[in-house]
Design an enzyme around this catalytic site. Structure first.
Site, PDB file in Angstrom:
ATOM      1  N   GLY A 171       0.816  -1.213   0.000  1.00  0.00           N
ATOM      2  CA  GLY A 171       0.000   0.000   0.000  1.00  0.00           C
ATOM      3  C   GLY A 171       0.847   1.259   0.000  1.00  0.00           C
ATOM      4  N   THR A 172       0.210   2.390  -0.204  1.00  0.00           N
ATOM      5  CA  THR A 172       0.922   3.663  -0.198  1.00  0.00           C
ATOM      6  C   THR A 172       1.421   3.994   1.204  1.00  0.00           C
ATOM      7  OG1 THR A 172      -1.189   4.790   0.077  1.00  0.00           O
ATOM      8  CG2 THR A 172      -0.325   4.627  -2.155  1.00  0.00           C
ATOM      9  N   THR A 173       2.423   4.841   1.269  1.00  0.00           N
ATOM     10  CA  THR A 173       3.074   5.153   2.540  1.00  0.00           C
ATOM     11  C   THR A 173       2.282   6.194   3.328  1.00  0.00           C
ATOM     12  OG1 THR A 173       5.203   4.754   1.473  1.00  0.00           O
ATOM     13  CG2 THR A 173       5.236   5.899   3.593  1.00  0.00           C
ATOM     14  N   LYS A 176      -7.246   9.024   2.030  1.00  0.00           N
ATOM     15  CA  LYS A 176      -6.474   8.116   2.889  1.00  0.00           C
ATOM     16  C   LYS A 176      -6.419   8.600   4.344  1.00  0.00           C
ATOM     17  CE  LYS A 176      -5.180   5.238  -0.365  1.00  0.00           C
ATOM     18  NZ  LYS A 176      -3.782   5.028  -0.733  1.00  0.00           N
ATOM     19  N   SER A 229      -3.304   2.446   5.081  1.00  0.00           N
ATOM     20  CA  SER A 229      -2.506   1.898   3.986  1.00  0.00           C
ATOM     21  C   SER A 229      -2.982   0.475   3.742  1.00  0.00           C
ATOM     22  CB  SER A 229      -1.012   1.900   4.339  1.00  0.00           C
ATOM     23  OG  SER A 229      -0.260   1.414   3.252  1.00  0.00           O
TER      24      SER A 229
END
Length: 240
Positions: A35-37, A67, A80
């Site tokens: 997943g994205t940070t 997010k 995430s």
């Protein structure tokens, strides 16, 4: 490639492998690692959440990706992993916060809410016919004048940090925090440190349209997401 021993134990969430592993939980953790940070940082003046939204197509509306979520006036979370799973947990957290207000006429404690979410996630590692949540959360807020920052993962593990990161860039983020984090910094400096960590994690591939920032300052005492104009004032500054 999957070996025969692993294949025998990875189809059922309730069955441990001979070496004590629950493969479906480990697969869910892998979903988080892809997943994205997202990063969270506590300091003496407040607490900040910063996420990279990773936009892969110029056709995608950046505002449609969310997010960071506000749970209650004093609590926010960053996610995430699988976005749909995160939204389900956010909905549950909002309901728990409102139940507490109605039942006790006071805002829910950050640690109490974090434990409730962790306990809920843990139940999905014990029953057949279900799967673990494929998401991790950074849960932050202020209770009794103290800033709190918790991290929970698909196993339901709950840990409290001064500064931490989740997602694909976690190793780079934690390395930077170990070297440069201090609790005595200002909220502005915490935001700059978080953006520097995100810069390291994404190799500089972010801009004002792909970054979300949520903050709670001691002076305001409420969680809020920064406007695009506010985020731009930090993105345009050179890394310290």
């Amino acid at each position: 490639m999957m070996n025969n021993n692993q294949a025998a134990y990875d189809r059922a969430i309730t069955v441990f492998s001979p070496d004590g592993r629950l493969y479906q939980v480990e697969y869910a953790r892998e979903a988080v690692k892809r997943g994205t940070t997202a990063v969270g940082i506590k300091c003496q003046d407040g607490v900040v959440l910063i996420v990279d939204k990773r936009i892969n197509s110029r056709l995608l509306e950046a505002n449609s990706i969310e997010k960071i979520f506000k749970i209650d006036e004093h609590i926010g979370v960053a996610s995430s992993g699988l976005v749909g799973d995160a939204r389900a947990l956010v909905d549950r957290a909002r309901v728990e916060a409102q139940i507490n207000r109605i039942s006790y006429d006071e805002p829910i404690d950050v640690e109490t809410l974090s434990k409730k979410l962790g306990d809920h996630m843990q139940t999905y590692t014990q029953f057949g016919g279900a799967r673990p949540y494929g998401t991790a959360l950074l849960i932050t807020g202020i209770s009794d004048g103290e800033f709190r920052l918790f991290e929970t993962d698909p196993s339901g593990t709950l840990l409290e940090y001064k500064a931490t990161g989740i997602g694909t860039g976690r190793p780079a983020v934690m390395k930077l925090f170990e070297e440069e984090y201090t609790y005595e910094c200002s909220l502005d400096d915490a935001i700059k440190l978080g953006l520097k960590a995100l810069h390291e994690a994404t190799e500089g591939k972010f801009d004002v349209s792909t970054v979300e920032i949520g903050v709670i300052s001691r002076s305001e005492g409420i969680f809020r997401k920064m406007t695009r104009e506010e985020v731009a004032t930090y993105i345009d500054q050179p890394a310290a």
